[in-house]
Design an enzyme around this catalytic site. Structure first.
Site, short mmCIF file in Angstrom:
data_model
loop_
_atom_site.label_atom_id
_atom_site.label_comp_id
_atom_site.label_asym_id
_atom_site.label_seq_id
_atom_site.Cartn_x
_atom_site.Cartn_y
_atom_site.Cartn_z
CG HIS A 64 44.75 46.21 61.07
ND1 HIS A 64 43.75 45.29 61.36
CD2 HIS A 64 45.57 46.22 62.14
CE1 HIS A 64 43.97 44.77 62.55
NE2 HIS A 64 45.06 45.32 63.06
CG ASP A 175 43.83 43.79 66.85
OD1 ASP A 175 44.19 44.57 65.95
OD2 ASP A 175 44.40 42.71 67.11
CD GLU A 207 47.75 43.71 61.54
OE1 GLU A 207 48.74 43.85 62.27
OE2 GLU A 207 46.75 43.02 61.87
CD GLU A 208 44.39 40.96 63.34
OE1 GLU A 208 45.30 40.12 63.60
OE2 GLU A 208 44.06 41.86 64.12
CG ASP A 230 47.48 47.35 65.25
OD1 ASP A 230 46.44 47.09 65.89
OD2 ASP A 230 47.94 46.60 64.36
CG HIS A 317 43.91 38.43 68.66
ND1 HIS A 317 44.60 37.66 67.75
CD2 HIS A 317 43.99 39.70 68.20
CE1 HIS A 317 45.08 38.45 66.78
NE2 HIS A 317 44.72 39.70 67.05
#
Length: 352
Positions: A64, A175, A207-208, A230, A317
């Site tokens: 993604h 990410d 995606e997030e 991922d 994150h």
């Protein structure tokens, strides 16, 4: 990782692409895969698909292209910017950070304000929610701030890419720039070695915020199998709760997930490809869900055999996610080896 591959990874990592605002990052990915794909196309939301034409089966290697971030929620009368989340942004690492607001007329630098320790009651320190934070862009008042930014402008951390010891890299947005790098590189490598299958590399959007791009792509493409590359948590650093330990280590190789969305025949096929190519892999249990695009692919159409291939990542994150490029190289080699022999592994169906 050679110079050109490293350059491509750096291009992805230094291009802001928060969910819903991925176009610039998608263009960088498309420019790269266009050098070796037979066809590259996008849909109305910006999902990008690069096709290597062949016969059956048709398999997707996906990542993604979006990242977490923030969005301008409001502008105060005294010229400060109020925020809302895009995706799972972590409030505990948000204060006192440099940010960039991606406005229509260009990038506006700012800082997330943090009251000085001298002025705070540290006995009552609490972590403010994102909605309570403010960005200081230096504006004298609300009119000046509103001339610079609009409500709905995306915001990202202004974080540089750093090389640590042993070639490891730290940056925001690993990410999942590392996932779309892996998908693109796997397609390039299988194009060089050849395959009888049709192989598509995919860079999905959003995606997030709920695996939305993968739902679109899974509906649109007629796939026999899909592998979602991922990040996954490397739990080898201090501070990882023992009860959440997975045994995944940075530099230990790509991670093959087992359980939930991960189709057992596809799991065996990728592990067999790893053995044949002498690539070390790690295993991870995902009993309920993977939290990746694999969860969307496997319930698309009548059910697409899917797998989450994990790329070990520390501090997910946060603005300082850390990866080992050797894991990425190994993952690209693994997916290329699997794709090159995909016709031998198909059909992907559980024997019941």
């Amino acid at each position: 990782m050679d110079e050109r591959r490293r350059e491509f990874l750096e291009e992805l990592l230094t291009t802001a692409s928060p969910s819903g605002f991925e176009a610039e990052g998608q263009r960088r990915w498309i420019d790269y895969v266009s050098e070796f794909a037979d066809e590259v196309r996008t849909d109305d939301y910006g999902n990008a698909v690069a096709v290597l034409e062949g016969g059956e089966p048709t398999i997707a290697l996906a990542g993604h292209g979006d990242e977490i971030g923030f969005i301008v929620r409001d502008v105060t009368d005294n010229g400060f910017v109020r925020l809302e989340r895009i995706g799972g942004s972590d409030r505990t690492v948000s204060r006192g950070q440099h940010v960039r607001i991606h406005a229509a007329d260009g990038t506006v630098p700012g800082v997330v304000g943090q009251t000085a320790i001298h002025l705070r009651d540290t006995a009552d320190d609490e972590v403010a929610d994102v909605t309570e934070l403010h960005v200081d862009v230096g504006a004298a008042d609300g009119d000046e701030a509103e001339a610079l930014v609009d409500r709905g402008d995306p915001v990202t951390f202004d974080q540089t890419l750093s090389e640590l010891e042993n070639g490891r890299l730290a940056a925001r947005g690993m990410d999942n720039r590392v996932g779309i790098w892996t998908a693109a590189e796997a397609l390039r490598r299988v194009a060089e070695r050849g395959t009888d299958a049709t192989v598509v590399a995919v860079s999905t959007v959003q995606e997030e915020v709920g695996l939305q791009g993968a739902r679109m792509v899974g509906f649109d493409l007629e796939l026999d199998a899909a592998v979602a590359a991922d990040v996954t948590h490397a739990t080898d650093q201090p501070g990882s709760p023992g009860k959440r330990s997975t045994g995944v280590e940075l530099g230990g190789g790509p991670v093959v997930s087992r359980g939930s969305a991960n189709h057992p025949v596809l799991v065996d096929a990728v592990r067999d490809a790893a053995d044949g190519a002498e690539i070390d892999v790690q295993l991870q249990a995902t009993g309920s869900r993977t939290g990746t695009d694999a969860d969307a692919f496997y319930t698309s159409r009548g059910g697409i055999p899917s797998l989450n291939l994990g790329l070990p990542n520390r501090y997910m994150h946060t603005p300082v996610e850390v990866i080992d490029p050797e894991d990425l190289d190994a993952a690209a080699d693994l997916l290329a080896a699997f794709a090159a022999g995909a016709d031998e592994y198909a059909p992907f169906a559980v024997d019941v």
